[in-house]
Enzyme design. Structure first.
Site, PDB file in Angstrom:
ATOM      1  N   TYR A 275     -25.053  34.927  41.449  1.00 42.32           N
ATOM      2  CA  TYR A 275     -25.489  36.087  40.685  1.00 42.32           C
ATOM      3  C   TYR A 275     -24.327  37.057  40.479  1.00 42.32           C
ATOM      4  CZ  TYR A 275     -30.386  34.788  41.466  1.00 42.32           C
ATOM      5  OH  TYR A 275     -31.597  34.131  41.480  1.00 42.32           O
TER       6      TYR A 275
ATOM      7  N   HIS B 179     -33.499  27.922  38.871  1.00 42.84           N
ATOM      8  CA  HIS B 179     -34.624  28.743  38.423  1.00 42.84           C
ATOM      9  C   HIS B 179     -34.136  29.968  37.659  1.00 42.84           C
ATOM     10  CE1 HIS B 179     -33.395  30.638  42.221  1.00 42.84           C
ATOM     11  NE2 HIS B 179     -33.924  31.756  41.756  1.00 42.84           N
TER      12      HIS B 179
ATOM     13  N   ARG C 296     -31.949  26.870  47.041  1.00 51.51           N
ATOM     14  CA  ARG C 296     -32.933  27.202  46.023  1.00 51.51           C
ATOM     15  C   ARG C 296     -32.803  26.251  44.835  1.00 51.51           C
ATOM     16  NH1 ARG C 296     -35.796  31.233  44.727  1.00 51.51           N
ATOM     17  NH2 ARG C 296     -37.112  29.440  44.298  1.00 51.51           N
TER      18      ARG C 296
ATOM     19  N   TYR D 109     -28.317  27.152  44.647  1.00 53.26           N
ATOM     20  CA  TYR D 109     -27.457  27.865  45.601  1.00 53.26           C
ATOM     21  C   TYR D 109     -28.112  27.908  46.984  1.00 53.26           C
ATOM     22  CZ  TYR D 109     -30.610  31.705  44.263  1.00 53.26           C
ATOM     23  OH  TYR D 109     -31.714  32.477  43.986  1.00 53.26           O
TER      24      TYR D 109
ATOM     25  N   HIS E  35     -35.581  33.999  36.768  1.00 50.74           N
ATOM     26  CA  HIS E  35     -36.559  35.038  37.090  1.00 50.74           C
ATOM     27  C   HIS E  35     -37.082  35.697  35.809  1.00 50.74           C
ATOM     28  CE1 HIS E  35     -35.539  35.177  41.438  1.00 50.74           C
ATOM     29  NE2 HIS E  35     -34.326  34.874  41.009  1.00 50.74           N
TER      30      HIS E  35
END
Length: 244
Positions: A107, A159, A156, A146, A161
């Site tokens: 991120y 994906h 994870r 990640y 959000h």
């Protein structure tokens, strides 16, 4: 005279929404409510404002191209679908805010120190509005998986959000979109926190050749149903899974 009253609200079917406390999802132990929830009556300001209009919140539908003409690194994809109520009717004007990791699984956030490349040109944020038929579309890059330290060797799945706003802040819902065929889905406590398999499947986007643009980007369809028995599973609106 025809009945013009809206249909009664239908609560989601049992096991189709994740529990506040999911034992395999470690951080829920620390932040789930420990006392019965209190119902607070909404005043006019919570129900009607602020208006989430494009005039106040400009749309940013393409995360792959920058104003200076530079293009971010990664596999370009298109995500599109419809925002619907429990009776299949469109929800026009709904504001969708999107955030995600970059192609390497990182991120663009100071708290993310994952030891993979950080693309400084990729903000990982977008904002779009549903049209009169509830349709939305955005262009981005396919994010990477990640590690997240929930348990040994925890990763994870890939994906994206989604945060959806209705007429005001009191009408906000958060969910995640996953990708078909990801082997990490069966191992992920966040995805598996929704007990019902059919409900979990509503979190997985479908490859859509109709959304795919030749020689440009693959398309994925992700329809969002806001409530009722066929509702998309939603998170607690106060946080996301990594605490960002």
């Amino acid at each position: 005279m025809p009945d013009t009253q809206p249909p009664a609200y239908r609560r989601p079917a049992p096991a189709t929404q994740p529990a506040y406390d999911s034992p395999a999802y470690g951080s829920t132990h620390l932040r789930h409510p420990k006392a019965p929830l209190l119902r607070m009556p909404h005043t006019l300001s919570e129900v009607t404002g602020p208006r989430m209009s494009q005039g106040a919140y400009p749309a940013e539908a393409d995360m792959t191209r920058l104003p200076n003409g530079r293009v971010v690194m990664g596999e370009r994809i298109i995500i599109g679908g419809r925002v619907l109520d429990e009776d299949g009717r469109p929800v026009p004007g709904a504001m969708l805010e999107v955030w995600q990791a970059n192609a390497a699984g990182r991120y663009n956030h100071p708290r993310d120190t994952h030891d993979v490349p950080l693309d400084p040109d990729f903000t990982g944020r977008a904002r779009v509005f549903a049209d009169a038929e509830g349709r939305y579309s955005l262009t981005t890059i396919r994010p990477g998986a990640y590690p997240w330290r929930n348990h040994h060797n925890a990763w994870r799945p890939v994906h994206v959000h989604f945060s959806l706003f209705g007429a005001g802040f009191a009408q906000r819902l958060i969910t995640q979109m996953y990708f078909p065929g990801d082997p990490l889905l069966a191992l992920d406590p966040v995805f598996q926190a929704t007990p019902d398999a059919a409900a979990r499947d509503r979190l997985v986007a479908k490859f859509d050749l109709g959304l795919t643009v030749p020689e440009h980007a693959l398309g994925y369809r992700f329809d969002i149903v806001l409530r009722g028995a066929a509702a998309t599973p939603f998170e607690d609106a106060g946080h996301d899974d990594e605490g960002h």
